[in-house]
Design a protein around this motif. Structure first.
Motif, PDB file in Angstrom:
ATOM      1  N   ASP A   1      45.789 -50.485  65.440  1.00  0.00           N
ATOM      2  CA  ASP A   1      44.971 -51.062  64.377  1.00  0.00           C
ATOM      3  C   ASP A   1      45.642 -52.193  63.615  1.00  0.00           C
TER       4      ASP A   1
ATOM      5  N   VAL B   1      49.936 -54.445  57.084  1.00  0.00           N
ATOM      6  CA  VAL B   1      51.028 -53.494  56.899  1.00  0.00           C
ATOM      7  C   VAL B   1      51.079 -52.638  58.155  1.00  0.00           C
TER       8      VAL B   1
ATOM      9  N   VAL C   1      53.610 -49.517  60.254  1.00  0.00           N
ATOM     10  CA  VAL C   1      54.791 -48.649  60.327  1.00  0.00           C
ATOM     11  C   VAL C   1      54.857 -48.097  61.748  1.00  0.00           C
TER      12      VAL C   1
ATOM     13  N   GLN D   1      55.863 -42.898  60.972  1.00  0.00           N
ATOM     14  CA  GLN D   1      54.676 -42.743  60.113  1.00  0.00           C
ATOM     15  C   GLN D   1      54.674 -41.392  59.384  1.00  0.00           C
ATOM     16  N   ARG D   2      53.904 -41.351  58.332  1.00  0.00           N
ATOM     17  CA  ARG D   2      53.732 -40.175  57.451  1.00  0.00           C
ATOM     18  C   ARG D   2      55.037 -39.765  56.773  1.00  0.00           C
ATOM     19  N   ARG D   3      55.867 -40.732  56.494  1.00  0.00           N
ATOM     20  CA  ARG D   3      57.109 -40.443  55.753  1.00  0.00           C
ATOM     21  C   ARG D   3      57.190 -41.287  54.484  1.00  0.00           C
ATOM     22  N   GLY D   4      56.053 -41.842  54.069  1.00  0.00           N
ATOM     23  CA  GLY D   4      56.023 -42.574  52.806  1.00  0.00           C
ATOM     24  C   GLY D   4      56.450 -44.030  52.903  1.00  0.00           C
TER      25      GLY D   4
ATOM     26  N   GLY E   1      54.867 -46.671  54.477  1.00  0.00           N
ATOM     27  CA  GLY E   1      53.753 -47.579  54.189  1.00  0.00           C
ATOM     28  C   GLY E   1      53.521 -47.691  52.692  1.00  0.00           C
ATOM     29  N   ARG E   2      53.579 -46.545  52.021  1.00  0.00           N
ATOM     30  CA  ARG E   2      53.366 -46.563  50.566  1.00  0.00           C
ATOM     31  C   ARG E   2      54.462 -47.361  49.875  1.00  0.00           C
TER      32      ARG E   2
ATOM     33  N   ASN F   1      39.551 -47.049  60.335  1.00  0.00           N
ATOM     34  CA  ASN F   1      41.005 -46.911  60.198  1.00  0.00           C
ATOM     35  C   ASN F   1      41.319 -45.942  59.049  1.00  0.00           C
TER      36      ASN F   1
ATOM     37  N   ALA G   1      43.783 -43.864  58.542  1.00  0.00           N
ATOM     38  CA  ALA G   1      45.155 -43.841  58.015  1.00  0.00           C
ATOM     39  C   ALA G   1      45.323 -44.928  56.953  1.00  0.00           C
TER      40      ALA G   1
ATOM     41  N   LEU H   1      45.902 -44.538  52.982  1.00  0.00           N
ATOM     42  CA  LEU H   1      47.044 -45.144  52.268  1.00  0.00           C
ATOM     43  C   LEU H   1      46.546 -45.940  51.060  1.00  0.00           C
TER      44      LEU H   1
HETATM   45  C1  LIG Z   1      48.425 -47.291  57.776  1.00  0.00           C
HETATM   46  C2  LIG Z   1      49.937 -47.081  57.963  1.00  0.00           C
HETATM   47  C3  LIG Z   1      50.661 -48.390  57.594  1.00  0.00           C
HETATM   48  C4  LIG Z   1      50.415 -45.973  57.019  1.00  0.00           C
HETATM   49  O1  LIG Z   1      51.819 -45.952  57.051  1.00  0.00           O
HETATM   50  P1  LIG Z   1      52.643 -44.604  56.765  1.00  0.00           P
HETATM   51  O2  LIG Z   1      54.040 -44.974  56.524  1.00  0.00           O
HETATM   52  O3  LIG Z   1      52.385 -43.620  57.837  1.00  0.00           O
HETATM   53  O4  LIG Z   1      51.938 -44.091  55.438  1.00  0.00           O
HETATM   54  P2  LIG Z   1      52.601 -43.153  54.313  1.00  0.00           P
HETATM   55  O5  LIG Z   1      53.443 -42.113  54.970  1.00  0.00           O
HETATM   56  O6  LIG Z   1      53.215 -44.006  53.267  1.00  0.00           O
HETATM   57  O7  LIG Z   1      51.293 -42.454  53.748  1.00  0.00           O
HETATM   58  C5  LIG Z   1      50.854 -42.636  52.412  1.00  0.00           C
HETATM   59  C6  LIG Z   1      49.492 -41.983  52.272  1.00  0.00           C
HETATM   60  O8  LIG Z   1      48.534 -42.652  53.102  1.00  0.00           O
HETATM   61  C7  LIG Z   1      47.608 -41.699  53.619  1.00  0.00           C
HETATM   62  N1  LIG Z   1      47.739 -41.632  55.076  1.00  0.00           N
HETATM   63  C8  LIG Z   1      48.734 -42.136  55.848  1.00  0.00           C
HETATM   64  N2  LIG Z   1      48.501 -41.897  57.143  1.00  0.00           N
HETATM   65  C9  LIG Z   1      47.335 -41.221  57.204  1.00  0.00           C
HETATM   66  C10 LIG Z   1      46.565 -40.688  58.256  1.00  0.00           C
HETATM   67  N3  LIG Z   1      46.960 -40.798  59.541  1.00  0.00           N
HETATM   68  N4  LIG Z   1      45.402 -40.071  57.964  1.00  0.00           N
HETATM   69  C11 LIG Z   1      44.989 -39.962  56.691  1.00  0.00           C
HETATM   70  N5  LIG Z   1      45.690 -40.430  55.619  1.00  0.00           N
HETATM   71  C12 LIG Z   1      46.845 -41.054  55.885  1.00  0.00           C
HETATM   72  C13 LIG Z   1      47.968 -40.369  52.970  1.00  0.00           C
HETATM   73  O9  LIG Z   1      47.274 -40.275  51.736  1.00  0.00           O
HETATM   74  C14 LIG Z   1      49.451 -40.556  52.730  1.00  0.00           C
HETATM   75  O10 LIG Z   1      49.963 -39.711  51.709  1.00  0.00           O
HETATM   76  P3  LIG Z   1      50.519 -38.241  52.100  1.00  0.00           P
HETATM   77  O11 LIG Z   1      51.401 -38.382  53.300  1.00  0.00           O
HETATM   78  O12 LIG Z   1      51.259 -37.827  50.860  1.00  0.00           O
HETATM   79  O13 LIG Z   1      49.298 -37.423  52.409  1.00  0.00           O
HETATM   80  C15 LIG Z   1      50.270 -46.652  59.419  1.00  0.00           C
HETATM   81  O14 LIG Z   1      49.442 -45.565  59.765  1.00  0.00           O
HETATM   82  C16 LIG Z   1      50.098 -47.750  60.436  1.00  0.00           C
HETATM   83  O15 LIG Z   1      51.029 -48.533  60.678  1.00  0.00           O
HETATM   84  N6  LIG Z   1      48.900 -47.837  61.065  1.00  0.00           N
HETATM   85  C17 LIG Z   1      48.648 -48.841  62.117  1.00  0.00           C
HETATM   86  C18 LIG Z   1      48.561 -50.250  61.551  1.00  0.00           C
HETATM   87  C19 LIG Z   1      47.423 -50.352  60.550  1.00  0.00           C
HETATM   88  O16 LIG Z   1      46.391 -49.754  60.704  1.00  0.00           O
HETATM   89  N7  LIG Z   1      47.668 -51.155  59.493  1.00  0.00           N
HETATM   90  C20 LIG Z   1      46.663 -51.361  58.460  1.00  0.00           C
HETATM   91  C21 LIG Z   1      45.712 -52.437  58.813  1.00  0.00           C
HETATM   92  S1  LIG Z   1      46.507 -53.995  58.678  1.00  0.00           S
END
Ligand SMILES: CC(C)(COP(=O)(O)OP(=O)(O)OC[C@H]1O[C@@H](n2cnc3c(N)ncnc32)[C@H](O)[C@@H]1OP(=O)(O)O)[C@@H](O)C(=O)NCCC(=O)NCCS
Length: 161
Positions: free
Chosen positions: A30, A86, A88, A93-96, A98-99, A125, A127, A131
């Motif tokens: 994505d 953004v 990760v 992933q899911r380790r904070g 992205g946040r 999307n 995830a 986020l």
């Molecule tokens: C979207 C993305 C950047 C999130 O990165 P990440 O480091 O995994 O996210 P975090 O661990 O910081 O998650 C923060 C919060 O986002 C939400 N979240 C993250 N991944 C999620 C998932 N797969 N499903 C639902 N909620 C999700 C949750 O609320 C999460 O908090 P929690 O873990 O305390 O429940 C990552 O999934 C990614 O790279 N996706 C593919 C690229 C993309 O889609 N980019 C965005 C469009 S440009």
């Protein structure tokens, strides 16, 4: 930021990061697939003369290995900013991370006088929408059929500081 967030070092994206960033983005279904030239145009984004930034490009490096685990790119014309991408790596992933990346963009936005942040995300999307919602973004509008391959609506989200 959650208390169990992965320890990462967040720093400006540099030209030496581009192989890893392109590889990382290429592995994410994505993530927007930008060309190398597009990234080359945004590394070292500080305008030293005026001190004003128009682009912000960051990477998050794993504290232990130094490997780039994620990246984020934003643009700004204060008082408005846009989170452009953004990503990760799936193994981080899911380790904070992205946040932490989006929070860091937010800090830099505030320093530059941004008060309103916009972004577009594929409706499917979950995830990314999760986020953004967790950071306070709310759906503002939709752009019908905005994305292709497959055709899908964009959700426009907004956060006000
Ligand atoms: C979207 C993305 C950047 C999130 O990165 P990440 O480091 O995994 O996210 P975090 O661990 O910081 O998650 C923060 C919060 O986002 C939400 N979240 C993250 N991944 C999620 C998932 N797969 N499903 C639902 N909620 C999700 C949750 O609320 C999460 O908090 P929690 O873990 O305390 O429940 C990552 O999934 C990614 O790279 N996706 C593919 C690229 C993309 O889609 N980019 C965005 C469009 S440009």
């Amino acid at each position: 930021m959650s208390s169990c967030a992965e320890p990462v070092m967040i720093r400006p994206m540099m030209a030496v990061d581009l192989n890893r960033v392109l590889d990382l983005a290429g592995g994410l279904k994505d993530a927007p697939q930008w060309s190398r030239a597009a990234y080359e145009g945004i590394v070292d984004p500080v305008d030293g003369e005026s001190g004003s930034w128009r682009r912000i490009a960051l990477v998050a490096c794993d504290a232990e290995s130094g490997l780039v685990a994620g990246f984020a790119v934003a643009s700004l014309v204060p008082p408005e900013g846009e989170l452009e991408t953004v990503g990760v790596a799936s193994e981080f992933q899911r380790r904070g991370i992205g946040r932490q990346l989006v929070n860091e963009i937010g800090k830099k936005f505030r320093l530059q006088g941004v008060t309103k942040v916009l972004l577009e995300v594929r409706d499917s999307n979950l995830a990314a929408k999760g986020l953004y919602c967790s950071l306070g973004f709310r759906e503002m509008s939709r752009r019908s059929g905005y994305y292709i391959d497959p055709i899908e609506d964009a959700v426009v989200m907004r956060l006000d500081f």
